[in-house]
Scaffold this active site. Structure first.
Site, PDB file in Angstrom:
ATOM      1  N   LYS A   9       2.437  -3.489   6.072  1.00 38.42           N
ATOM      2  CA  LYS A   9       2.712  -3.372   4.645  1.00 38.42           C
ATOM      3  C   LYS A   9       4.178  -3.023   4.392  1.00 38.42           C
ATOM      4  O   LYS A   9       4.768  -3.463   3.394  1.00 38.42           O
ATOM      5  CB  LYS A   9       1.791  -2.317   4.017  1.00 38.42           C
ATOM      6  CG  LYS A   9       0.321  -2.738   3.965  1.00 38.42           C
ATOM      7  CD  LYS A   9       0.122  -4.022   3.163  1.00 38.42           C
ATOM      8  CE  LYS A   9      -1.340  -4.336   2.909  1.00 38.42           C
ATOM      9  NZ  LYS A   9      -1.536  -5.591   2.149  1.00 38.42           N
ATOM     10  N   TYR A  46      -1.356  -0.892  10.257  1.00 40.75           N
ATOM     11  CA  TYR A  46      -1.510  -1.349   8.875  1.00 40.75           C
ATOM     12  C   TYR A  46      -0.279  -0.976   8.043  1.00 40.75           C
ATOM     13  O   TYR A  46       0.250  -1.803   7.285  1.00 40.75           O
ATOM     14  CB  TYR A  46      -2.769  -0.728   8.282  1.00 40.75           C
ATOM     15  CG  TYR A  46      -3.059  -1.096   6.842  1.00 40.75           C
ATOM     16  CD1 TYR A  46      -3.499  -2.368   6.507  1.00 40.75           C
ATOM     17  CD2 TYR A  46      -2.926  -0.145   5.823  1.00 40.75           C
ATOM     18  CE1 TYR A  46      -3.784  -2.701   5.186  1.00 40.75           C
ATOM     19  CE2 TYR A  46      -3.211  -0.469   4.509  1.00 40.75           C
ATOM     20  CZ  TYR A  46      -3.638  -1.743   4.195  1.00 40.75           C
ATOM     21  OH  TYR A  46      -3.909  -2.061   2.894  1.00 40.75           O
ATOM     22  N   ALA A  47       0.191   0.254   8.199  1.00 44.09           N
ATOM     23  CA  ALA A  47       1.367   0.704   7.453  1.00 44.09           C
ATOM     24  C   ALA A  47       2.603  -0.094   7.827  1.00 44.09           C
ATOM     25  O   ALA A  47       3.433  -0.425   6.982  1.00 44.09           O
ATOM     26  CB  ALA A  47       1.600   2.190   7.693  1.00 44.09           C
ATOM     27  N   ALA A  48       2.741  -0.415   9.103  1.00 43.10           N
ATOM     28  CA  ALA A  48       3.887  -1.199   9.558  1.00 43.10           C
ATOM     29  C   ALA A  48       3.888  -2.580   8.919  1.00 43.10           C
ATOM     30  O   ALA A  48       4.942  -3.087   8.495  1.00 43.10           O
ATOM     31  CB  ALA A  48       3.880  -1.322  11.077  1.00 43.10           C
ATOM     32  N   SER A  66       0.854  -1.192   0.000  1.00 42.30           N
ATOM     33  CA  SER A  66       0.000   0.000   0.000  1.00 42.30           C
ATOM     34  C   SER A  66       0.886   1.237   0.000  1.00 42.30           C
ATOM     35  O   SER A  66       2.020   1.200   0.506  1.00 42.30           O
ATOM     36  CB  SER A  66      -0.900   0.019   1.249  1.00 42.30           C
ATOM     37  OG  SER A  66      -1.553   1.267   1.381  1.00 42.30           O
ATOM     38  N   ILE A  97      -8.172   2.772  -4.100  1.00 44.35           N
ATOM     39  CA  ILE A  97      -8.797   1.984  -5.155  1.00 44.35           C
ATOM     40  C   ILE A  97     -10.252   1.718  -4.777  1.00 44.35           C
ATOM     41  O   ILE A  97     -10.569   1.486  -3.610  1.00 44.35           O
ATOM     42  CB  ILE A  97      -8.050   0.647  -5.357  1.00 44.35           C
ATOM     43  CG1 ILE A  97      -6.550   0.892  -5.561  1.00 44.35           C
ATOM     44  CG2 ILE A  97      -8.647  -0.122  -6.530  1.00 44.35           C
ATOM     45  CD1 ILE A  97      -6.190   1.712  -6.783  1.00 44.35           C
TER      46      ILE A  97
END
Length: 251
Positions: A161, A157-159, A144, A190
């Site tokens: 990804k 979530y960022a970690a 992402s 998206i």
């Protein structure tokens, strides 16, 4: 299954969104058997039915929760029964968790880890063993834009990804001599169920911060993934390819 097929593409998270779009694109290749994987049997069967109704006959499905080792093992056994080489694998499964880190509980961190990181490691391990027999293959992880750009309320979530980026680079180095390529695709905003909850006001701000001035479509991500399966991408590995319309989060 037709007599012309000669390889397999495996797609997790194939019951909807980007995963389903990838399955539809992959099924256009008459030489390819598409194995659609998801944990919701009803949604998965409905998704497969879409492809069959469109005339694609080389489609199989397997219901599995990719966070459960035993079910992953059964998936690999299913793949091997088809007795064709696995050329393409894309890991689309996973949910987007949103919450300030100060309000995030331990079990939710574990849940995200198992969905995005551990599952990717275990699936890649099994798939690469199968690919190694034919010294050929393409593995794609779905990351992402938030992995590099960050986003408020998406620290966990960022970690997770971000971890996929390290996995992509390292695994590409490990598998390169076997002609197995490993890349990641990092979508922006998206038009899938993952972003359906975002308020219109915030969506408009995201569109404003996107160079192309719109939200992306699952098919546009699927096109890039299927390019990474194609012969034309044979010299691309270890890359994180952003498919985000020029999104700059936080501006």
């Amino acid at each position: 299954m037709t007599n012309s097929v000669n390889h397999i593409v495996v797609i997790t998270g194939a019951s909807s969104g980007i995963g389903l779009a990838v399955a539809k694109k992959a099924a256009l290749n008459e030489q390819c058997v598409v194995i659609m994987v998801a944990k919701n049997e009803e949604k998965l069967v409905a998704a497969k039915s879409q492809l069959v109704a469109a005339g694609y006959l080389n489609v199989e499905h397997f219901t599995a929760d990719i966070t459960i080792n035993e079910q992953v093992t059964q998936l690999f056994k299913f793949i091997q029964k088809i007795k064709l080489p696995v050329y393409g694998f894309v890991h689309c499964a996973g949910t987007m968790y949103e919450s300030p880190l100060l309000m995030t509980r331990d079990h939710l961190v574990d849940e995200q880890y198992h969905q995005h990181v551990k599952s990717a490691i275990m699936l890649a391990q099994g798939i690469s063993k199968i690919m190694a027999r034919n010294k050929s293959g393409s593995i794609v992880f779905i990351s992402s834009v938030v992995a590099q750009q960050g986003s408020r309320g998406q620290s966990v979530y960022a970690a997770m990804k971000s971890a996929l980026h390290g996995l992509t680079a390292s695994l590409a180095a490990e598998l390169g001599t076997m002609n197995i390529r490993v890349n990641a695709v990092a979508p922006g905003v998206i038009d899938t169920a993952l972003v359906a909850h975002i308020p219109d006001e915030k969506k408009q701000q995201l569109i404003k911060n996107t160079a192309l001035g719109r939200i992306g479509q699952p098919e546009e991500v699927a096109d890039v993934i299927n390019f990474l399966f194609a012969e034309e991408s044979r010299f691309i590995t270890g890359q994180v390819i952003h498919v985000d319309g020029g999104l700059k989060l936080g501006l």
